[in-house]
Scaffold this active site. Structure first.
Site, PDB file in Angstrom:
ATOM      1  N   CYS A  33      37.635  10.527  16.161  1.00  0.00           N
ATOM      2  CA  CYS A  33      38.786   9.733  15.750  1.00  0.00           C
ATOM      3  C   CYS A  33      38.667   9.410  14.267  1.00  0.00           C
ATOM      4  CB  CYS A  33      38.936   8.461  16.587  1.00  0.00           C
ATOM      5  SG  CYS A  33      37.749   7.163  16.255  1.00  0.00           S
ATOM      6  N   LYS A  34      39.789   9.035  13.691  1.00  0.00           N
ATOM      7  CA  LYS A  34      39.835   8.671  12.275  1.00  0.00           C
ATOM      8  C   LYS A  34      39.873   7.155  12.180  1.00  0.00           C
ATOM      9  CE  LYS A  34      43.694   8.810  10.092  1.00  0.00           C
ATOM     10  NZ  LYS A  34      44.930   9.195   9.435  1.00  0.00           N
TER      11      LYS A  34
END
Length: 191
Positions: free
Chosen positions: A65-66
């Site tokens: 994920c960012k």
């Protein structure tokens, strides 16, 4: 011959001494001279290690994920993470409140309404960061997690090895360590 009371007392003392000699779980160090302004910006969650039964059950379906770290109005940090869930991009923001020396924060878990402590154990600010989180999710449910943040979606092999060593030093097993696969969704390179 010893009386039953003396044997019981001896066993009790041995048990207490044995418990006192059991080593406590290792604690992560804190990044010396942590510079919060250099820690800001975009990171990718590239690796995780945990003792949580939930994590061990779900780790095969997790993906990278960012996260974007930005200053919060109260002097803490906003940690905004975007991840793929049920084929949709989902975004969540946590408020990390200062909780001690620089690099040490606390936040309230939105799922468990419990307070967790997170510390930046090590970072070079440009390539990677190693974080350690601990808290309690309920009676007898201690939660511990090590996280590898990387500035790119492709952390170098040495960084992954360093994370594995870090996680194992905290008592996590090989089974509890995962490097998250990249996904094409929700991962735009710009902040």
């Amino acid at each position: 011959m010893a009386t039953p009371n003396r044997l019981w007392m001896a066993l009790l003392l041995l048990g207490v001494l044995g418990v006192l000699q059991t080593p406590a779980p290792a604690q992560a160090a804190l990044q010396p001279n942590f510079e919060e302004d250099k820690f800001l910006g975009r990171w990718f969650t590239s690796g995780l290690a945990s003792n949580s039964s939930w994590f061990l059950e779900k780790k095969k379906v997790l993906s990278m994920c960012k996260s974007v770290v930005a200053p919060a109005a109260d002097g803490g940090l906003n940690l905004t993470s975007t991840f793929l869930r049920k084929d949709q991009c989902e975004t969540r923001t946590l408020l990390l409140r200062p909780a001690g020396p620089p690099g040490c924060y606390s936040y309230t878990s939105p799922h468990w309404s419990s307070t967790h402590e997170v510390s930046v154990a090590e970072t070079d600010y440009e390539t990677y960061a190693l974080l350690y989180t601990e808290g309690v999710r309920g009676p007898g449910q201690d939660f511990r997690m090590a996280t590898l943040y990387s500035r790119s979606q492709n952390p170098r092999a040495e960084v992954k090895e360093h994370f594995t060593t870090f996680a194992k030093s905290l008592g996590f097993t090989e089974e509890g360590i995962v490097f998250l696969p990249k996904t094409d969704k929700c991962m735009e390179e710009h902040p």
